[in-house]
Scaffold this active site. Structure first.
Site, PDB file in Angstrom:
ATOM      1  N   ARG A 193     -26.888 -13.743  -4.008  1.00  0.00           N
ATOM      2  CA  ARG A 193     -25.540 -14.310  -4.161  1.00  0.00           C
ATOM      3  C   ARG A 193     -25.528 -15.393  -5.255  1.00  0.00           C
ATOM      4  O   ARG A 193     -25.052 -15.175  -6.360  1.00  0.00           O
ATOM      5  CB  ARG A 193     -25.077 -14.867  -2.809  1.00  0.00           C
ATOM      6  CG  ARG A 193     -23.596 -15.170  -2.731  1.00  0.00           C
ATOM      7  CD  ARG A 193     -23.198 -16.504  -3.300  1.00  0.00           C
ATOM      8  NE  ARG A 193     -23.861 -17.620  -2.632  1.00  0.00           N
ATOM      9  CZ  ARG A 193     -23.786 -18.873  -3.067  1.00  0.00           C
ATOM     10  NH1 ARG A 193     -23.075 -19.165  -4.138  1.00  0.00           N
ATOM     11  NH2 ARG A 193     -24.449 -19.836  -2.463  1.00  0.00           N
ATOM     12  N   ASP A 194     -26.108 -16.541  -4.972  1.00  0.00           N
ATOM     13  CA  ASP A 194     -26.051 -17.652  -5.935  1.00  0.00           C
ATOM     14  C   ASP A 194     -26.813 -17.294  -7.207  1.00  0.00           C
ATOM     15  O   ASP A 194     -26.420 -17.665  -8.317  1.00  0.00           O
ATOM     16  CB  ASP A 194     -26.662 -18.906  -5.281  1.00  0.00           C
ATOM     17  CG  ASP A 194     -26.090 -20.194  -5.823  1.00  0.00           C
ATOM     18  OD1 ASP A 194     -25.455 -20.155  -6.883  1.00  0.00           O
ATOM     19  OD2 ASP A 194     -26.283 -21.246  -5.194  1.00  0.00           O
ATOM     20  N   HIS A 219     -29.825 -27.433  -6.830  1.00  0.00           N
ATOM     21  CA  HIS A 219     -29.902 -26.751  -8.132  1.00  0.00           C
ATOM     22  C   HIS A 219     -30.833 -27.578  -9.013  1.00  0.00           C
ATOM     23  O   HIS A 219     -30.977 -28.794  -8.826  1.00  0.00           O
ATOM     24  CB  HIS A 219     -28.507 -26.598  -8.735  1.00  0.00           C
ATOM     25  CG  HIS A 219     -27.749 -25.461  -8.097  1.00  0.00           C
ATOM     26  ND1 HIS A 219     -27.689 -24.207  -8.657  1.00  0.00           N
ATOM     27  CD2 HIS A 219     -27.065 -25.385  -6.940  1.00  0.00           C
ATOM     28  CE1 HIS A 219     -26.978 -23.408  -7.867  1.00  0.00           C
ATOM     29  NE2 HIS A 219     -26.591 -24.103  -6.815  1.00  0.00           N
ATOM     30  N   CYS A 244     -23.182 -21.730 -10.792  1.00  0.00           N
ATOM     31  CA  CYS A 244     -21.832 -21.461 -10.294  1.00  0.00           C
ATOM     32  C   CYS A 244     -20.887 -21.344 -11.478  1.00  0.00           C
ATOM     33  O   CYS A 244     -20.829 -22.243 -12.316  1.00  0.00           O
ATOM     34  CB  CYS A 244     -21.378 -22.573  -9.353  1.00  0.00           C
ATOM     35  SG  CYS A 244     -19.668 -22.335  -8.825  1.00  0.00           S
TER      36      CYS A 244
HETATM   37  P1  HMG Z   1      -6.382 -17.930  -4.977  1.00  0.00           P
HETATM   38  O1  HMG Z   1      -6.009 -17.308  -6.293  1.00  0.00           O
HETATM   39  O2  HMG Z   1      -5.897 -19.295  -4.677  1.00  0.00           O
HETATM   40  O3  HMG Z   1      -6.057 -17.045  -3.714  1.00  0.00           O
HETATM   41  O4  HMG Z   1      -7.983 -17.879  -4.885  1.00  0.00           O
HETATM   42  P2  HMG Z   1      -5.072 -15.931  -3.397  1.00  0.00           P
HETATM   43  O5  HMG Z   1      -5.021 -15.855  -1.912  1.00  0.00           O
HETATM   44  O6  HMG Z   1      -3.776 -16.111  -4.149  1.00  0.00           O
HETATM   45  O7  HMG Z   1      -5.761 -14.590  -3.922  1.00  0.00           O
HETATM   46  C1  HMG Z   1      -5.869 -14.229  -5.295  1.00  0.00           C
HETATM   47  C2  HMG Z   1      -6.390 -12.807  -5.366  1.00  0.00           C
HETATM   48  O8  HMG Z   1      -7.687 -12.742  -4.787  1.00  0.00           O
HETATM   49  C3  HMG Z   1      -5.545 -11.811  -4.544  1.00  0.00           C
HETATM   50  O9  HMG Z   1      -5.683 -10.557  -5.186  1.00  0.00           O
HETATM   51  C4  HMG Z   1      -6.272 -11.754  -3.237  1.00  0.00           C
HETATM   52  O10 HMG Z   1      -6.061 -10.560  -2.520  1.00  0.00           O
HETATM   53  C5  HMG Z   1      -7.719 -11.855  -3.688  1.00  0.00           C
HETATM   54  P3  HMG Z   1      -4.509  -9.993  -6.149  1.00  0.00           P
HETATM   55  O11 HMG Z   1      -3.298  -9.890  -5.277  1.00  0.00           O
HETATM   56  O12 HMG Z   1      -4.325 -11.011  -7.260  1.00  0.00           O
HETATM   57  O13 HMG Z   1      -5.048  -8.682  -6.628  1.00  0.00           O
HETATM   58  N1  HMG Z   1      -8.593 -12.416  -2.674  1.00  0.00           N
HETATM   59  C6  HMG Z   1      -9.761 -11.883  -2.311  1.00  0.00           C
HETATM   60  N2  HMG Z   1     -10.386 -10.769  -2.712  1.00  0.00           N
HETATM   61  C7  HMG Z   1     -11.586 -10.503  -2.144  1.00  0.00           C
HETATM   62  N3  HMG Z   1     -12.161 -11.295  -1.225  1.00  0.00           N
HETATM   63  C8  HMG Z   1     -11.547 -12.427  -0.813  1.00  0.00           C
HETATM   64  C9  HMG Z   1     -10.292 -12.745  -1.361  1.00  0.00           C
HETATM   65  N4  HMG Z   1      -9.443 -13.767  -1.180  1.00  0.00           N
HETATM   66  C10 HMG Z   1      -8.400 -13.560  -1.977  1.00  0.00           C
HETATM   67  N5  HMG Z   1     -12.143 -13.191   0.091  1.00  0.00           N
HETATM   68  C11 HMG Z   1     -10.042 -17.883  -3.687  1.00  0.00           C
HETATM   69  C12 HMG Z   1      -8.662 -18.484  -3.812  1.00  0.00           C
HETATM   70  C13 HMG Z   1     -10.816 -18.731  -2.713  1.00  0.00           C
HETATM   71  C14 HMG Z   1      -9.914 -16.454  -3.147  1.00  0.00           C
HETATM   72  C15 HMG Z   1     -10.701 -17.826  -5.086  1.00  0.00           C
HETATM   73  O14 HMG Z   1     -10.595 -19.084  -5.692  1.00  0.00           O
HETATM   74  C16 HMG Z   1     -12.146 -17.430  -4.989  1.00  0.00           C
HETATM   75  O15 HMG Z   1     -12.448 -16.296  -4.694  1.00  0.00           O
HETATM   76  N6  HMG Z   1     -13.055 -18.374  -5.274  1.00  0.00           N
HETATM   77  C17 HMG Z   1     -14.474 -18.110  -5.115  1.00  0.00           C
HETATM   78  C18 HMG Z   1     -15.237 -18.916  -6.066  1.00  0.00           C
HETATM   79  C19 HMG Z   1     -16.713 -18.639  -5.911  1.00  0.00           C
HETATM   80  O16 HMG Z   1     -17.130 -17.601  -5.431  1.00  0.00           O
HETATM   81  N7  HMG Z   1     -17.545 -19.600  -6.352  1.00  0.00           N
HETATM   82  C20 HMG Z   1     -18.953 -19.491  -6.289  1.00  0.00           C
HETATM   83  C21 HMG Z   1     -19.518 -19.620  -4.904  1.00  0.00           C
HETATM   84  S1  HMG Z   1     -19.596 -21.288  -4.301  1.00  0.00           S
HETATM   85  C22 HMG Z   1     -21.048 -21.921  -4.972  1.00  0.00           C
HETATM   86  O17 HMG Z   1     -21.676 -21.296  -5.771  1.00  0.00           O
HETATM   87  C23 HMG Z   1     -21.553 -23.240  -4.463  1.00  0.00           C
HETATM   88  C24 HMG Z   1     -22.704 -23.101  -3.444  1.00  0.00           C
HETATM   89  O18 HMG Z   1     -23.762 -22.342  -3.967  1.00  0.00           O
HETATM   90  C25 HMG Z   1     -23.218 -24.487  -3.031  1.00  0.00           C
HETATM   91  C26 HMG Z   1     -23.538 -25.394  -4.225  1.00  0.00           C
HETATM   92  O19 HMG Z   1     -24.360 -24.990  -5.075  1.00  0.00           O
HETATM   93  O20 HMG Z   1     -22.958 -26.461  -4.266  1.00  0.00           O
HETATM   94  C27 HMG Z   1     -22.226 -22.392  -2.161  1.00  0.00           C
HETATM   95 MG    MG Z   2     -25.343 -23.111  -5.239  1.00  0.00          MG
END
Ligand code: HMG
Ligand code: MG
Length: 376
Positions: free
Chosen positions: A18-19, A235, A266
């Site tokens: 994932r990450d 990280h 990220c």
């Molecule tokens: P949004 O645009 O505010 O939400 O995104 P929305 O509800 O309006 O949805 C937009 C579109 O996404 C829609 O599709 C939804 O159906 C779809 P459209 O109608 O435009 O075709 N959608 C989804 N599709 C699949 N799976 C879902 C989902 N939810 C909505 N679950 C949202 C809000 C949270 C969805 C968006 O901002 C997002 O997906 N963000 C994820 C960002 C991400 O993955 N970041 C990396 C991981 S976190 C990280 O790396 C940190 C960590 O490692 C710890 C650290 O290092 O600190 C964990």
């Molecule tokens: Mg991370």
């Protein structure tokens, strides 16, 4: 030094599928992701984070999450994995793998459930800037979403892990994170029944003394957080990841997230580079007599294999050169890389020059308004 006891042992949460992969710009075939998961499942790590179910436009690399989760290999692993049921029946110590899937909201949870997930991981940010950039909502709204996911997951017998990002610095504004915000997020997630909270140093700005200060704050607060409920997610953007892991260990943390070959980053956090490398974490702990349960030789094979699969030719060249001439005269392959190489009290080292970490470019176009913060 006192002989190691069982309570000194650490659990490794492998986050590379994932990450590790989410920030790689060129497409990695689904079959490679499944093969990575399969190989990691044979290393002895405690947990393998399988993928994330997020908006495909946000993280195109993991848009094949349904195919990964639906593959025969992953289905089989899930069936033999550790879920809430097994925890209730006291089977936690039987070496069963935890297999969390990262989800930002209920939609992600529903897809995870439909694909046989036994565990999900939710994520929030302790700072407003990163919360907006990463999940498009405020910190409080992010917490509400996470609590709602945890509630429904628990009704469905699914274990829930949690992450808090930006524990030291907001990657967007580059301002320091108030410890009180990390405490509030941690307490909220634990109150929601989340079994463990992983503290994310998203852009690797932490130092051993910050790690100690934060952990002291959290565990001695008037509403203290039990250290047994905390994990470290460091990280390695500035080459201090391993030192921070060791300092957290000295403060009582026994669960660490890491990524084989140091893959990671990220797309929404300017400056986020690789996670601390699993082979280096395992090498450090085993070199100090702390058990990880991981077979370092099997892990080293996975690291070599995954570099060949996901790095592009130029990156591989640099990696081969580096293997010939270690920059500090020591091997960072993990085998035999003990703490002797770390000066935990000394001056902060320069940012890591690992090509794996520094060469995986950040997908800035996905961030829209976000501009890189230069740390190096
Ligand atoms: P949004 O645009 O505010 O939400 O995104 P929305 O509800 O309006 O949805 C937009 C579109 O996404 C829609 O599709 C939804 O159906 C779809 P459209 O109608 O435009 O075709 N959608 C989804 N599709 C699949 N799976 C879902 C989902 N939810 C909505 N679950 C949202 C809000 C949270 C969805 C968006 O901002 C997002 O997906 N963000 C994820 C960002 C991400 O993955 N970041 C990396 C991981 S976190 C990280 O790396 C940190 C960590 O490692 C710890 C650290 O290092 O600190 C964990
Ligand atoms: Mg991370």
């Amino acid at each position: 030094m006192k002989p190691p006891s069982k309570s000194d042992a650490v659990r490794i949460v492998e986050v590379s599928p994932r990450d590790g992969l989410q920030n790689i710009p060129h497409k990695i075939p689904t079959s490679t992701k499944v093969e990575l998961i399969s190989r990691l499942s044979r290393t002895g790590v405690h947990s393998v984070e399988l993928t994330s179910i997020v908006a495909p436009r946000a993280v195109p690399q993991l848009a094949d999450c349904r195919e990964v989760l639906g593959s025969e290999t992953v289905r089989n692993l899930q069936r033999r994995g550790l879920g809430d049921d097994e925890v209730r029946r006291g089977r936690e110590d039987e070496g069963l793998l935890r297999l969390p899937v990262l989800v930002p909201n209920v939609k992600g949870l529903e897809i995870a459930l439909a694909h046989g997930a036994r565990e999900v991981a939710v994520f929030v940010s302790a700072t407003e800037g990163f919360s907006r950039a990463n999940i498009n909502c405020s910190v409080d709204e992010g917490l509400e979403r996470a609590v709602e996911v945890a509630r429904i997951a628990k009704e469905n017998g699914i274990a829930v892990r949690g992450y808090i990002s930006s524990i030291f610095t907001d990657p967007i504004t580059n301002s320091p994170t108030p410890f009180s915000s990390v405490h509030k997020c941690t307490a909220t997630l634990l109150d929601a029944g989340i079994y463990e909270v992983s503290l994310g140093d998203t852009t690797g700005t932490g130092t051993p003394s910050l790690v100690r200060s934060l952990l002291t704050y959290l565990t001695t607060h008037e509403a203290p957080v039990p250290v047994s409920k905390l994990a470290g997610h460091f990280h390695d953007s500035h080459g201090r990841g391993l030192k921070n892991v060791w300092e957290a260990y000295l403060c009582g943390v026994r669960v660490f997230d890491s990524s084989v070959a140091g893959l990671g980053g990220c797309p929404f956090a300017p400056g986020a580079k690789g996670n601390v490398a699993t082979e280096e974490v395992v090498g450090m702990f085993e070199g100090r007599g702390v058990k990880t349960g991981v077979d370092a030789r099997v892990l080293a094979e996975v690291a070599k294999w995954v570099r060949g699969e996901v790095l592009e030719e130029g990156e591989l060249e640099v990696e081969r050169e580096k293997e010939k001439e270690p920059e500090d005269g020591t091997s960072r392959s993990g085998l035999g890389h003990g703490l002797a190489n770390l000066n935990t009290n000394g001056p902060l080292s320069r940012p890591s020059r690992s090509p794996v970490r520094s060469r995986i470019s950040t997908n800035w176009t996905a961030c829209g308004f976000v501009r890189p913060v230069v740390y190096d």
